[in-house]
Scaffold this motif. Structure first.
Motif, PDB file in Angstrom:
ATOM      1  N   VAL A 185       1.625   0.852  11.671  1.00  0.00           N
ATOM      2  CA  VAL A 185       2.389  -0.141  11.210  1.00  0.00           C
ATOM      3  C   VAL A 185       3.454  -0.275   9.388  1.00  0.00           C
ATOM      4  O   VAL A 185       2.867   0.568   9.064  1.00  0.00           O
ATOM      5  CB  VAL A 185       1.656  -1.156  11.205  1.00  0.00           C
ATOM      6  N   ASP A 186       4.701  -0.958   9.714  1.00  0.00           N
ATOM      7  CA  ASP A 186       5.388  -0.626   8.360  1.00  0.00           C
ATOM      8  C   ASP A 186       5.052  -2.097   8.142  1.00  0.00           C
ATOM      9  O   ASP A 186       5.241  -3.401   8.897  1.00  0.00           O
ATOM     10  CB  ASP A 186       6.771  -1.324   9.188  1.00  0.00           C
ATOM     11  N   PHE A 187       4.965  -2.441   6.816  1.00  0.00           N
ATOM     12  CA  PHE A 187       4.764  -3.694   5.702  1.00  0.00           C
ATOM     13  C   PHE A 187       5.230  -2.852   4.252  1.00  0.00           C
ATOM     14  O   PHE A 187       5.389  -2.177   3.664  1.00  0.00           O
ATOM     15  CB  PHE A 187       2.868  -3.714   4.687  1.00  0.00           C
ATOM     16  N   VAL A 188       6.407  -3.770   4.156  1.00  0.00           N
ATOM     17  CA  VAL A 188       6.739  -3.825   3.246  1.00  0.00           C
ATOM     18  C   VAL A 188       7.424  -2.881   2.506  1.00  0.00           C
ATOM     19  O   VAL A 188       7.782  -2.377   1.722  1.00  0.00           O
ATOM     20  CB  VAL A 188       6.408  -4.452   1.673  1.00  0.00           C
ATOM     21  N   GLY A 189       8.337  -1.861   3.924  1.00  0.00           N
ATOM     22  CA  GLY A 189       8.883  -0.806   3.417  1.00  0.00           C
ATOM     23  C   GLY A 189       8.428   0.783   3.546  1.00  0.00           C
ATOM     24  O   GLY A 189       9.118   1.345   2.655  1.00  0.00           O
ATOM     25  N   ARG A 190       7.214   0.851   3.943  1.00  0.00           N
ATOM     26  CA  ARG A 190       6.022   1.853   3.686  1.00  0.00           C
ATOM     27  C   ARG A 190       5.012   1.586   5.416  1.00  0.00           C
ATOM     28  O   ARG A 190       4.724   0.692   5.622  1.00  0.00           O
ATOM     29  CB  ARG A 190       5.035   1.658   2.617  1.00  0.00           C
ATOM     30  N   ASN A 191       4.652   3.165   5.840  1.00  0.00           N
ATOM     31  CA  ASN A 191       4.522   3.339   6.780  1.00  0.00           C
ATOM     32  C   ASN A 191       3.044   3.634   6.647  1.00  0.00           C
ATOM     33  O   ASN A 191       2.698   4.015   6.043  1.00  0.00           O
ATOM     34  CB  ASN A 191       4.905   4.593   7.424  1.00  0.00           C
ATOM     35  N   TYR A 192       1.789   2.773   7.717  1.00  0.00           N
ATOM     36  CA  TYR A 192       0.537   2.348   7.297  1.00  0.00           C
ATOM     37  C   TYR A 192      -0.015   2.913   8.516  1.00  0.00           C
ATOM     38  O   TYR A 192       0.624   3.214   9.541  1.00  0.00           O
ATOM     39  CB  TYR A 192       0.496   1.051   6.511  1.00  0.00           C
ATOM     40  N   HIS A 193      -1.438   3.513   8.154  1.00  0.00           N
ATOM     41  CA  HIS A 193      -1.634   4.828   9.310  1.00  0.00           C
ATOM     42  C   HIS A 193      -3.323   3.184   9.856  1.00  0.00           C
ATOM     43  O   HIS A 193      -3.836   3.078   8.498  1.00  0.00           O
ATOM     44  CB  HIS A 193      -2.170   5.839   8.803  1.00  0.00           C
TER      45      HIS A 193
END
Length: 215
Positions: A44-52
């Motif tokens: 999921v992308d959150f504030v321009g950063r991709n999280y796992h």
């Protein structure tokens, strides 16, 4: 000692929420938010950063690129992601109507009211740094809009935008920063979580602003 205990409590809460995440349907999360996924992670992308989000442990991590190791997330990041994925309403939809977050009908005081120190401090931080703030918004793929000395629409998540408006101080008024959200934002997260999300957004902007060496 107090700060150490606070950090420990934050870590315990993150672990608790990771465990809670595993009790929810990941298939439903994927469907609801069109999440990229594989056997190991939801993405999921959150504030321009991709999280796992690890599908077996619930742990949330991120990395700059494929060649770097996974990085742990802070409390604000983790709690926002867990809240949206696990507790958003079944049929959450955007109303496509902007409201100032201080005017959301369910807010009864709290830290995100219009005249709170939270926004006063944020406005003061960016005062005199309008060009750098605008550059930071662009680095986060912000879309320029017209209202304020700096005004951008930013994606909190790909499916959930926010609108930032900033005015520099003048002879009569102090610097002012406002955040507008979709009228239905509380269908996506609890009000308390909105504080975490906006704190993270402002921290990301400050970090990007600092990278310009103008802040």
């Amino acid at each position: 000692m107090e700060s150490r205990n606070r950090a420990s409590n934050y870590e315990k809460m993150k672990e608790h929420m990771a465990a809670a995440f595993l009790q929810y349907s990941q298939r439903e999360m994927i469907r609801k938010f069109s999440l990229a996924h594989d056997e190991t992670y939801l993405y999921v992308d959150f504030v321009g950063r991709n999280y796992h989000i690890h599908r077996q442990t619930g742990a949330v991590t991120w990395r700059e690129d494929a060649f770097q190791s996974e990085k742990a997330v802070d409390y604000n990041e983790a709690m926002t992601i867990y809240d949206v994925l696990c507790y958003s309403k079944e049929n959450c939809r955007l109303a496509n109507e902007w409201v100032n977050i201080s005017s959301l009908s369910s807010i009864q005081g709290g830290s995100l009211t219009k005249d709170s120190y939270f926004f006063q401090n944020a406005g003061a931080y960016f005062d005199g740094k309008a060009d750098s703030l605008a550059h930071a918004c662009r680095l986060l793929q912000g879309r320029k809009i017209q209202k304020g000395d700096v005004a951008y629409e930013l994606d909190l998540f790909p499916f959930l935008p926010l609108s930032l408006h900033f005015w520099e101080s003048d002879e009569e008024f102090p610097a002012s920063l406002q955040i507008l959200a979709d009228k239905n934002i509380l269908d996506y997260m609890h009000y308390e979580t909105l504080m975490f999300a906006i704190t993270h957004l402002l921290n990301r902007l400050k970090s990007q602003c600092g990278s310009t060496h103008l802040c």
